[in-house]
Design a protein around this motif. Structure first.
Motif, PDB file in Angstrom:
ATOM      1  N   SER A  98     -44.602   6.027 -72.988  1.00 34.92           N
ATOM      2  CA  SER A  98     -43.607   6.689 -72.135  1.00 34.92           C
ATOM      3  C   SER A  98     -44.201   7.900 -71.436  1.00 34.92           C
ATOM      4  CB  SER A  98     -42.403   7.119 -72.972  1.00 34.92           C
ATOM      5  OG  SER A  98     -41.773   5.998 -73.540  1.00 34.92           O
ATOM      6  N   LEU A  99     -44.921   8.719 -72.180  1.00 30.08           N
ATOM      7  CA  LEU A  99     -45.548   9.904 -71.588  1.00 30.08           C
ATOM      8  C   LEU A  99     -46.628   9.508 -70.583  1.00 30.08           C
ATOM      9  CD1 LEU A  99     -45.802  12.098 -74.799  1.00 30.08           C
ATOM     10  CD2 LEU A  99     -44.295  12.503 -72.824  1.00 30.08           C
ATOM     11  N   MET A 100     -47.344   8.432 -70.901  1.00 33.74           N
ATOM     12  CA  MET A 100     -48.406   7.959 -70.012  1.00 33.74           C
ATOM     13  C   MET A 100     -47.820   7.567 -68.654  1.00 33.74           C
ATOM     14  SD  MET A 100     -50.882   4.596 -70.527  1.00 33.74           S
ATOM     15  CE  MET A 100     -51.043   4.917 -72.242  1.00 33.74           C
ATOM     16  N   ALA A 133     -51.352  -0.398 -69.374  1.00 32.32           N
ATOM     17  CA  ALA A 133     -50.695   0.462 -68.386  1.00 32.32           C
ATOM     18  C   ALA A 133     -51.219   0.197 -66.980  1.00 32.32           C
ATOM     19  CB  ALA A 133     -50.875   1.933 -68.747  1.00 32.32           C
ATOM     20  N   ILE A 134     -52.480  -0.176 -66.872  1.00 33.34           N
ATOM     21  CA  ILE A 134     -53.042  -0.491 -65.557  1.00 33.34           C
ATOM     22  C   ILE A 134     -52.254  -1.633 -64.925  1.00 33.34           C
ATOM     23  CG2 ILE A 134     -55.046  -1.475 -64.363  1.00 33.34           C
ATOM     24  CD1 ILE A 134     -56.788   0.063 -66.413  1.00 33.34           C
ATOM     25  N   ALA A 135     -51.951  -2.634 -65.733  1.00 28.81           N
ATOM     26  CA  ALA A 135     -51.216  -3.784 -65.208  1.00 28.81           C
ATOM     27  C   ALA A 135     -49.765  -3.423 -64.889  1.00 28.81           C
ATOM     28  CB  ALA A 135     -51.251  -4.916 -66.229  1.00 28.81           C
ATOM     29  N   VAL A 136     -49.188  -2.538 -65.681  1.00 25.15           N
ATOM     30  CA  VAL A 136     -47.773  -2.211 -65.519  1.00 25.15           C
ATOM     31  C   VAL A 136     -47.538  -1.065 -64.549  1.00 25.15           C
ATOM     32  CG1 VAL A 136     -45.712  -1.431 -66.767  1.00 25.15           C
ATOM     33  CG2 VAL A 136     -47.265  -3.057 -67.839  1.00 25.15           C
ATOM     34  N   ARG A 137     -48.316  -0.002 -64.669  1.00 26.65           N
ATOM     35  CA  ARG A 137     -48.055   1.235 -63.927  1.00 26.65           C
ATOM     36  C   ARG A 137     -49.086   1.527 -62.849  1.00 26.65           C
ATOM     37  NH1 ARG A 137     -45.103   4.919 -61.632  1.00 26.65           N
ATOM     38  NH2 ARG A 137     -45.459   7.035 -62.287  1.00 26.65           N
ATOM     39  N   PRO A 140     -53.757   5.161 -61.682  1.00 20.99           N
ATOM     40  CA  PRO A 140     -53.680   6.620 -61.852  1.00 20.99           C
ATOM     41  C   PRO A 140     -53.203   7.055 -63.243  1.00 20.99           C
ATOM     42  CG  PRO A 140     -52.829   6.015 -59.713  1.00 20.99           C
ATOM     43  CD  PRO A 140     -53.063   4.723 -60.462  1.00 20.99           C
ATOM     44  N   SER A 141     -52.148   6.447 -63.754  1.00 20.16           N
ATOM     45  CA  SER A 141     -51.648   6.812 -65.080  1.00 20.16           C
ATOM     46  C   SER A 141     -52.662   6.482 -66.163  1.00 20.16           C
ATOM     47  CB  SER A 141     -50.340   6.087 -65.382  1.00 20.16           C
ATOM     48  OG  SER A 141     -49.323   6.557 -64.544  1.00 20.16           O
ATOM     49  N   ALA A 142     -53.271   5.322 -66.067  1.00 21.49           N
ATOM     50  CA  ALA A 142     -54.244   4.920 -67.083  1.00 21.49           C
ATOM     51  C   ALA A 142     -55.478   5.813 -67.061  1.00 21.49           C
ATOM     52  CB  ALA A 142     -54.644   3.456 -66.879  1.00 21.49           C
TER      53      ALA A 142
END
Length: 152
Positions: A98-100, A133-137, A140-142
């Motif tokens: 969530s924080l990521m 997270a790369i696939a989902v978000r 940049p976040s990852a």
């Protein structure tokens, strides 16, 4: 870095606190008593927080607003994180994810990464979370969280 024995001890401490609190909540619900007082929830939350390795964000928050820091401990740890439906590792993984995805919560993310590691998880699991997270978000976040893992 903590040894396997220290990690196991942290997990045992967390489970003891969770078990005691769960029993107390069940007893309160069964007796029809009022919800636990804020001071009891604060004590439970602080014990749980300390079993995870503490939280440097809390000290900073307490300097600015002791009342908000108290509410944070009572609610986040004394009400929510103490629930026993999910295991501690899963809870920390959810918080980190969530924080990521929210971004810009560097110190809080570091605190939860440390808690995740204190529960005996390996840094590779955190890197796998970044990969997902790369696939989902997106990158940049990852990338932002990957740098935080290195500094943890």
């Amino acid at each position: 870095m903590k040894t396997k024995t220290q990690n196991t001890a942290s997990r045992r401490d967390f489970m003891k606190i969770t078990t005691v609190v769960t029993a107390g909540v069940a007893l309160t619900a069964a007796s029809g008593a009022q919800a636990q007082s804020a001071s009891v929830r604060y004590d439970i939350g602080l014990a749980l927080l300390n079993s995870l390795g503490g939280n440097t964000s809390l000290a900073t928050l307490a300097e600015i607003s002791p009342d908000v820091a108290g509410l944070y401990v009572e609610h986040v740890f004394g009400d929510v994180m103490v629930r026993d439906t999910l295991d501690p590792v899963t809870k920390e993984a959810i918080v980190i994810a969530s924080l990521m995805t929210a971004g810009n919560y560097t110190q809080l993310t570091n605190d939860h990464i440390n808690a995740f590691l204190n529960l005996g998880c390996e840094p590779e699991a955190l890197l796998e979370m970044c990969f997902i997270a790369i696939a989902v978000r997106g990158f940049p976040s990852a990338i932002n969280t990957t740098g935080k893992i290195r500094n943890a």
